[in-house]
Motif scaffolding. Structure first.
Motif, PDB file in Angstrom:
ATOM      1  N   PRO A  17       2.347   9.246   6.715  1.00  0.00           N
ATOM      2  CA  PRO A  17       1.184   8.604   5.690  1.00  0.00           C
ATOM      3  C   PRO A  17       0.173   7.794   6.455  1.00  0.00           C
ATOM      4  O   PRO A  17       0.051   7.028   7.843  1.00  0.00           O
ATOM      5  CB  PRO A  17       2.062   7.646   4.925  1.00  0.00           C
ATOM      6  N   GLY A  18      -1.221   8.014   5.796  1.00  0.00           N
ATOM      7  CA  GLY A  18      -1.990   6.785   6.852  1.00  0.00           C
ATOM      8  C   GLY A  18      -2.011   5.100   5.797  1.00  0.00           C
ATOM      9  O   GLY A  18      -2.773   4.739   6.669  1.00  0.00           O
ATOM     10  N   TYR A  19      -1.294   4.800   4.820  1.00  0.00           N
ATOM     11  CA  TYR A  19      -1.410   3.410   4.311  1.00  0.00           C
ATOM     12  C   TYR A  19      -0.192   2.762   5.766  1.00  0.00           C
ATOM     13  O   TYR A  19       0.500   3.234   5.852  1.00  0.00           O
ATOM     14  CB  TYR A  19      -0.854   3.540   3.208  1.00  0.00           C
ATOM     15  N   ALA A  20      -0.958   1.114   5.795  1.00  0.00           N
ATOM     16  CA  ALA A  20       0.154   0.718   6.933  1.00  0.00           C
ATOM     17  C   ALA A  20       1.363  -0.018   6.638  1.00  0.00           C
ATOM     18  O   ALA A  20       2.418   0.048   7.181  1.00  0.00           O
ATOM     19  CB  ALA A  20      -0.650  -0.704   6.773  1.00  0.00           C
ATOM     20  N   ASP A  21       1.487   0.490   4.932  1.00  0.00           N
ATOM     21  CA  ASP A  21       3.018  -0.329   4.529  1.00  0.00           C
ATOM     22  C   ASP A  21       4.053   0.836   5.036  1.00  0.00           C
ATOM     23  O   ASP A  21       5.174   0.517   5.375  1.00  0.00           O
ATOM     24  CB  ASP A  21       3.326  -0.441   2.836  1.00  0.00           C
ATOM     25  N   PHE A  22       3.946   1.910   4.997  1.00  0.00           N
ATOM     26  CA  PHE A  22       4.097   3.406   5.609  1.00  0.00           C
ATOM     27  C   PHE A  22       4.239   3.067   7.032  1.00  0.00           C
ATOM     28  O   PHE A  22       4.252   4.828   7.369  1.00  0.00           O
ATOM     29  CB  PHE A  22       4.582   4.453   5.239  1.00  0.00           C
TER      30      PHE A  22
ATOM     31  N   PRO B  43      14.587   3.355   7.624  1.00  0.00           N
ATOM     32  CA  PRO B  43      15.396   1.854   9.384  1.00  0.00           C
ATOM     33  C   PRO B  43      14.395   0.631   8.967  1.00  0.00           C
ATOM     34  O   PRO B  43      14.285  -0.153   9.760  1.00  0.00           O
ATOM     35  CB  PRO B  43      15.249   2.312  10.620  1.00  0.00           C
ATOM     36  N   THR B  44      13.262   0.851   8.351  1.00  0.00           N
ATOM     37  CA  THR B  44      11.576  -0.307   8.372  1.00  0.00           C
ATOM     38  C   THR B  44      12.437  -0.951   7.583  1.00  0.00           C
ATOM     39  O   THR B  44      11.485  -1.959   7.239  1.00  0.00           O
ATOM     40  CB  THR B  44      10.387   0.216   7.659  1.00  0.00           C
ATOM     41  N   MET B  45      13.556  -1.190   6.588  1.00  0.00           N
ATOM     42  CA  MET B  45      13.754  -2.184   5.148  1.00  0.00           C
ATOM     43  C   MET B  45      15.134  -2.370   5.748  1.00  0.00           C
ATOM     44  O   MET B  45      15.873  -2.292   6.732  1.00  0.00           O
ATOM     45  CB  MET B  45      13.935  -1.078   4.201  1.00  0.00           C
ATOM     46  N   ARG B  46      14.750  -4.114   5.452  1.00  0.00           N
ATOM     47  CA  ARG B  46      16.435  -4.838   6.088  1.00  0.00           C
ATOM     48  C   ARG B  46      16.770  -5.292   4.943  1.00  0.00           C
ATOM     49  O   ARG B  46      16.488  -5.861   3.866  1.00  0.00           O
ATOM     50  CB  ARG B  46      16.044  -5.814   6.595  1.00  0.00           C
ATOM     51  N   LEU B  47      18.581  -5.088   4.398  1.00  0.00           N
ATOM     52  CA  LEU B  47      18.904  -5.623   3.311  1.00  0.00           C
ATOM     53  C   LEU B  47      19.752  -6.855   3.586  1.00  0.00           C
ATOM     54  O   LEU B  47      19.973  -6.647   4.386  1.00  0.00           O
ATOM     55  CB  LEU B  47      19.439  -4.469   2.569  1.00  0.00           C
ATOM     56  N   GLU B  48      19.587  -7.628   2.748  1.00  0.00           N
ATOM     57  CA  GLU B  48      19.593  -9.302   3.387  1.00  0.00           C
ATOM     58  C   GLU B  48      21.248  -9.499   1.683  1.00  0.00           C
ATOM     59  O   GLU B  48      20.066  -9.642   0.899  1.00  0.00           O
ATOM     60  CB  GLU B  48      18.857  -9.930   4.135  1.00  0.00           C
TER      61      GLU B  48
ATOM     62  N   CYS C  72      10.507  -5.813   3.330  1.00  0.00           N
ATOM     63  CA  CYS C  72       9.538  -4.636   3.467  1.00  0.00           C
ATOM     64  C   CYS C  72       8.323  -4.777   4.188  1.00  0.00           C
ATOM     65  O   CYS C  72       8.181  -6.203   4.711  1.00  0.00           O
ATOM     66  CB  CYS C  72       9.040  -4.289   1.834  1.00  0.00           C
ATOM     67  N   LEU C  73       7.930  -3.963   4.664  1.00  0.00           N
ATOM     68  CA  LEU C  73       6.134  -4.141   4.894  1.00  0.00           C
ATOM     69  C   LEU C  73       5.248  -4.561   4.783  1.00  0.00           C
ATOM     70  O   LEU C  73       4.081  -5.038   5.385  1.00  0.00           O
ATOM     71  CB  LEU C  73       6.573  -2.096   6.314  1.00  0.00           C
ATOM     72  N   GLY C  74       5.203  -4.308   3.774  1.00  0.00           N
ATOM     73  CA  GLY C  74       4.226  -4.933   1.991  1.00  0.00           C
ATOM     74  C   GLY C  74       4.388  -4.514   1.028  1.00  0.00           C
ATOM     75  O   GLY C  74       5.375  -4.016   0.736  1.00  0.00           O
ATOM     76  N   GLU C  75       3.304  -4.478  -0.089  1.00  0.00           N
ATOM     77  CA  GLU C  75       3.800  -4.640  -1.486  1.00  0.00           C
ATOM     78  C   GLU C  75       3.829  -2.886  -1.855  1.00  0.00           C
ATOM     79  O   GLU C  75       4.761  -2.639  -2.449  1.00  0.00           O
ATOM     80  CB  GLU C  75       2.541  -5.332  -2.271  1.00  0.00           C
ATOM     81  N   ALA C  76       3.297  -2.254  -0.265  1.00  0.00           N
ATOM     82  CA  ALA C  76       3.062  -0.606  -1.289  1.00  0.00           C
ATOM     83  C   ALA C  76       4.524  -0.183  -0.947  1.00  0.00           C
ATOM     84  O   ALA C  76       4.991   0.825  -1.733  1.00  0.00           O
ATOM     85  CB  ALA C  76       1.568   0.204  -0.480  1.00  0.00           C
ATOM     86  N   HIS C  77       5.292  -0.494   0.491  1.00  0.00           N
ATOM     87  CA  HIS C  77       6.516  -0.426   0.575  1.00  0.00           C
ATOM     88  C   HIS C  77       7.802  -0.900  -0.543  1.00  0.00           C
ATOM     89  O   HIS C  77       8.529  -0.103  -0.919  1.00  0.00           O
ATOM     90  CB  HIS C  77       6.276  -1.330   1.811  1.00  0.00           C
TER      91      HIS C  77
ATOM     92  N   GLU D 198       8.637 -21.723   6.364  1.00  0.00           N
ATOM     93  CA  GLU D 198       9.064 -20.889   5.850  1.00  0.00           C
ATOM     94  C   GLU D 198       8.560 -20.686   4.146  1.00  0.00           C
ATOM     95  O   GLU D 198       7.748 -19.474   4.481  1.00  0.00           O
ATOM     96  CB  GLU D 198       9.922 -20.809   6.318  1.00  0.00           C
ATOM     97  N   ILE D 199       8.139 -21.742   3.922  1.00  0.00           N
ATOM     98  CA  ILE D 199       7.795 -21.620   2.307  1.00  0.00           C
ATOM     99  C   ILE D 199       6.295 -21.441   2.033  1.00  0.00           C
ATOM    100  O   ILE D 199       5.914 -20.217   1.401  1.00  0.00           O
ATOM    101  CB  ILE D 199       8.247 -22.411   1.596  1.00  0.00           C
ATOM    102  N   GLU D 200       5.446 -21.221   2.938  1.00  0.00           N
ATOM    103  CA  GLU D 200       3.584 -20.558   3.440  1.00  0.00           C
ATOM    104  C   GLU D 200       3.459 -19.468   3.912  1.00  0.00           C
ATOM    105  O   GLU D 200       2.663 -19.299   3.721  1.00  0.00           O
ATOM    106  CB  GLU D 200       3.241 -22.032   4.484  1.00  0.00           C
ATOM    107  N   ILE D 201       4.701 -18.940   4.160  1.00  0.00           N
ATOM    108  CA  ILE D 201       4.208 -17.565   4.917  1.00  0.00           C
ATOM    109  C   ILE D 201       5.563 -16.100   4.447  1.00  0.00           C
ATOM    110  O   ILE D 201       5.118 -15.376   4.645  1.00  0.00           O
ATOM    111  CB  ILE D 201       4.528 -17.598   6.431  1.00  0.00           C
ATOM    112  N   GLY D 202       5.471 -16.694   2.952  1.00  0.00           N
ATOM    113  CA  GLY D 202       6.044 -15.449   2.601  1.00  0.00           C
ATOM    114  C   GLY D 202       5.626 -14.178   2.143  1.00  0.00           C
ATOM    115  O   GLY D 202       5.912 -13.248   1.859  1.00  0.00           O
ATOM    116  N   ARG D 203       4.249 -14.359   2.002  1.00  0.00           N
ATOM    117  CA  ARG D 203       3.001 -12.794   1.916  1.00  0.00           C
ATOM    118  C   ARG D 203       2.478 -12.742   2.711  1.00  0.00           C
ATOM    119  O   ARG D 203       1.446 -13.022   2.816  1.00  0.00           O
ATOM    120  CB  ARG D 203       2.650 -13.335   0.195  1.00  0.00           C
ATOM    121  N   TYR D 204       2.502 -13.545   4.527  1.00  0.00           N
ATOM    122  CA  TYR D 204       1.635 -13.872   5.522  1.00  0.00           C
ATOM    123  C   TYR D 204       1.842 -12.215   5.723  1.00  0.00           C
ATOM    124  O   TYR D 204       0.663 -11.535   6.476  1.00  0.00           O
ATOM    125  CB  TYR D 204       2.457 -14.575   6.623  1.00  0.00           C
ATOM    126  N   ALA D 205       3.096 -11.022   5.636  1.00  0.00           N
ATOM    127  CA  ALA D 205       2.996  -9.511   6.204  1.00  0.00           C
ATOM    128  C   ALA D 205       1.119  -8.687   5.688  1.00  0.00           C
ATOM    129  O   ALA D 205       0.939  -7.812   5.911  1.00  0.00           O
ATOM    130  CB  ALA D 205       3.649  -8.871   6.091  1.00  0.00           C
TER     131      ALA D 205
END
Length: 736
Positions: free
Chosen positions: A97-102, A475-480, A492-497, A689-696
């Motif tokens: 894939p060429g998209y950064a999320d993958f 393995p790039t996904m983490r479950l918590e 996740c790595l991004g919104e598309a992910h 932390e509350i300010e960087i939820g979407r920093y990725a």
């Protein structure tokens, strides 16, 4: 490369099991989304006879058949293997894939391959190479992986091969741009009414022959008198670049002395330089048009792959240890050596079940044999450690949605293994009597949190199993399972992910989930000293309840936790009930006293109380202790404490100012910067932390895909009053 005149593969294109590592080539295609990687793979499959002009394989199915999610996303979201055969060699093409999320799929492709083709679009990349592509080039350079560049979309209006080649030289060449040079120049036909002249052929700079694709079949002709001068400068530069990389130190002196260097010598030196990763040829490619059998540049590219790219024998295998960490000899690509294979991708098929794409680094993998599965375990990402024996199912090689059975997979080859129920991506397969564990490849850290809830009770029953299967594949996904907020969080790595993950839960595992706002684990503390009295007295017939206690609460420095002090005198609270009071106040502190967040960093002192000889009990004093703490909180300002994280942002020097300004706007404090080489700066900062939820997502947009960041918990500290008030209002509106 430039000398062969045979335009037929000499094979049906159906890639069977390889019989020796020297007949294998493993090539990963790298490039940003839309650069034409998948189209190029299909063009190569067509040129080798693996598919027909309709894109269909001989036994049914279409090479471009993607899963439902890829059709919906309108882009590739997973690593795919397409094996073809050319000139008696099996070529495993790994389309990424060429998209950064993958990027996790891309890293898996790099692990499985021995060389990389960087696919660059002349249409989309006219202003430069995508930042993510440059970063992957640097990763390949760090490990010495051979690389070549393919320029696509030359049929687009205003597309210029020469301009794009120069951009590639500046971007990829670094200190040595003459290590990035074209082997061929495109020839254009008569201009169309819109003024655009189509590319009809290539002229080889070394062979000085014209390869004409205009008839639909590649033909070779001598150049015309007018074509020779147009390539002279590019040919001289290429020869000088090859000679500069030659192992023959006398060659440059001979060339500068006016000696005409034999073309065969130049090609031999070129192939060696490409194989060791010191020279990076640039080629052009275009898909077959109309009834054409061969896409422009496909033969030249196949010759480069088979003659210039290394065999698995020439690439160093990953380091191995025993599962317990003991030393082991280095692996060699020997079909008769100890079995050592690695799962580079895990997927699920609704009919077959789990399918593992495996790269064999040593030994030979056979169906129905028992192997040992060893895994490093990524507990922080929801992956358990593995150290078990499993029986290998059928071996196959994929082609579109078809699976062609294999009798074996030797060292250097890739194969799909069915029904490995315990093995996950990154796990090692080895002989059960000689277990091995491979050094893991670098996994990107998922930094975008997505809180999810089951859509219905039926979904809730299936959610746990669906999530476990989902993270086993990726393995790039983490479950918590967040113990503070009690949310189920997918990192996740991004919104598309994220979108693909939720769609896979629905489509593959029948679990419908809803994304809900992610909660940051806040804390509460007292803003000043306060006192409280807890009175729990009930008399309703039978055994009563009687407990009274008086406490004092005072704030402590950050990180102190809960401190309980007994200062009762005269036995006002019997000794046996003092632990009950402590238990009650600690339980109430864990539940919070204002916003439902745990209370921390206070000293609670028990000063006085009353008891009844008959009606006092452990439960009564627990309740009284909790009531006293709540009363103290009601008469005091309760501060909210927010988590602060240490953030390290690695960014191109061009974006340092913008990133620092953005961090400041997030209430961040920059604590230092340092140069990291390669025109990059590492910015160290502390951000709530509350300010960087979407920093990725935001950093990728801000830095045009070139920025990376890491984060780690630092501490909790008081939240500004205006922000705290907003959080209180939001949670009150949400009923939490």
């Amino acid at each position: 490369m430039g000398e062969k005149t045979n335009t037929h593969p000499g094979a049906a294109g159906r890639a069977a099991a390889a019989d020796r590592p020297s007949s294998l080539r493993n090539v990963v295609l790298v490039g940003h989304s839309g650069s034409g990687k998948t189209t190029l793979v299909e063009a190569l499959a067509l040129a080798t006879g693996a598919i027909n002009r309709a894109g269909r394989v001989e036994d049914g199915g279409c090479l471009s058949d993607h899963d439902e999610i890829e059709h919906r996303q309108q882009r590739s979201v997973q690593l795919s293997l397409v094996p073809v055969e050319w000139g008696g060699m099996k070529i495993n093409l790994l389309d990424t894939p060429g998209y950064a999320d993958f990027v996790g799929e891309l890293r898996a492709g790099l692990r499985a391959a021995d060389a990389a083709l960087f696919v660059v679009s002349a249409a989309q990349d006219a202003v430069g190479i995508a930042g993510a592509t440059r970063m992957v080039w640097e990763e390949c350079a760090a490990v010495g992986m051979p690389r070549a560049i393919v320029i696509t979309h030359l049929e687009a209006a205003r597309a210029s091969f020469e301009e794009m080649t120069e951009i590639c030289r500046r971007t990829f060449g670094g200190d040595d741009p003459d290590a990035v040079l074209p082997l061929y120049l495109p020839l254009r036909g008569e201009p169309a009414p819109d003024g655009h002249a189509p590319v009809t052929g290539l002229i080889g700079l070394l062979s000085q022959q014209v390869y004409d694709y205009s008839s639909g079949v590649r033909t070779e002709t001598p150049p015309t008198d007018g074509q020779v001068p147009m390539v002279a400068e590019a040919r001289d530069r290429l020869i000088e670049g090859i000679i500069a990389e030659s192992e023959d130190e006398t060659l440059m002196d001979r060339y500068l002395g006016g000696e005409e260097i034999d073309v065969k010598t130049l090609i031999d030196d070129l192939e060696k330089a490409v194989a060791r990763g010191s020279f990076h040829p640039v080629l052009a490619a275009a898909p077959a048009a109309g009834g054409s059998r061969q896409g422009l540049g496909t033969t030249e590219l196949l010759e480069l792959i088979t003659r210039g790219f290394p065999t698995p024998l020439e690439r160093e295998a990953p380091a191995v240890t025993t599962p317990q960490g003991g030393a082991c000899p280095a692996l060699t690509c020997d079909p008769d050596g100890p079995l050592a294979a690695e799962v580079v991708k895990t997927s699920s098929d609704p009919y077959v079940g789990r399918i593992s794409l495996v790269r064999v680094f040593s030994g030979t993998l056979r169906p129905d044999e028992t192997v040992h599965v060893s895994g490093h375990g990524l507990e922080d990402r929801g992956h358990e450690d593995h150290d078990v024996d499993e029986r290998v199912g059928a071996l196959s090689t994929p082609f579109g949605k078809q699976q062609r059975m294999l009798s074996q997979a030797i060292a250097g080859d890739l194969a799909c293994v069915a029904k490995l129920t315990r093995a996950e991506t990154g796990d090692t397969l080895s002989a059960k009597d000689r277990p091995l564990l491979m050094e893991p490849w670098q996994m990107p850290d998922p930094l975008l949190p997505v809180a999810i809830e089951a859509h219905s009770k039926a979904d809730e029953d299936k959610l746990s199993l669906g999530l476990s299967r989902l993270v086993a594949e990726d393995p790039t996904m983490r479950l918590e399972q967040n113990p503070d907020t009690h949310q189920v969080v997918l990192w996740c790595l991004g919104e598309a992910h994220m979108d693909v993950a939720l769609e896979r839960l629905r489509a593959r595992y029948g679990v419908q989930v809803d994304a809900v706002p992610y909660k940051v684990a806040l804390r509460e503390t007292f803003g000043s000293k306060a006192a409280g009295r807890g009175r729990h007295v009930k008399q309703s017939g039978g055994h009563g309840q009687y407990a009274i206690c008086e406490i004092e609460v005072e704030p402590l420095p950050g990180g102190s936790g809960i401190e309980f002090v007994d200062k009762v005198v005269g036995g006002a609270v019997p000794r046996q009930f003092i632990p009950s009071v402590e238990k009650g106040v600690r339980a109430q502190a864990a539940r919070g006293v204002s916003t439902g967040n745990p209370l921390v960093d206070v000293r609670i002192t028990l000063l006085d109380g009353k008891a009844h000889s008959v009606d006092s009990s452990d439960a009564a004093f627990q309740t009284a202790g909790a009531l006293a703490l709540r009363e103290a909180a009601a008469d005091c300002w309760i501060e909210l404490l927010e988590p602060v994280v240490k953030v390290g942002v690695l960014i191109s020097d061009d974006y340092v100012g913008a990133v620092m300004s953005d961090l400041s706007g997030r209430r961040g404090r920059v604590v230092g910067t340092e140069q990291s080489g390669g025109g990059r700066t590492l910015i160290q900062a502390e951000v709530p932390e509350i300010e960087i939820g979407r920093y990725a997502v935001d950093l990728r947009s801000l830095s045009h895909g070139t920025g990376r960041f890491s984060r780690s918990y630092a501490r909790h500290e008081p939240m500004p009053p205006q922000v705290a008030e907003r959080v209180r209002d939001e949670r009150a509106a949400a009923g939490t």
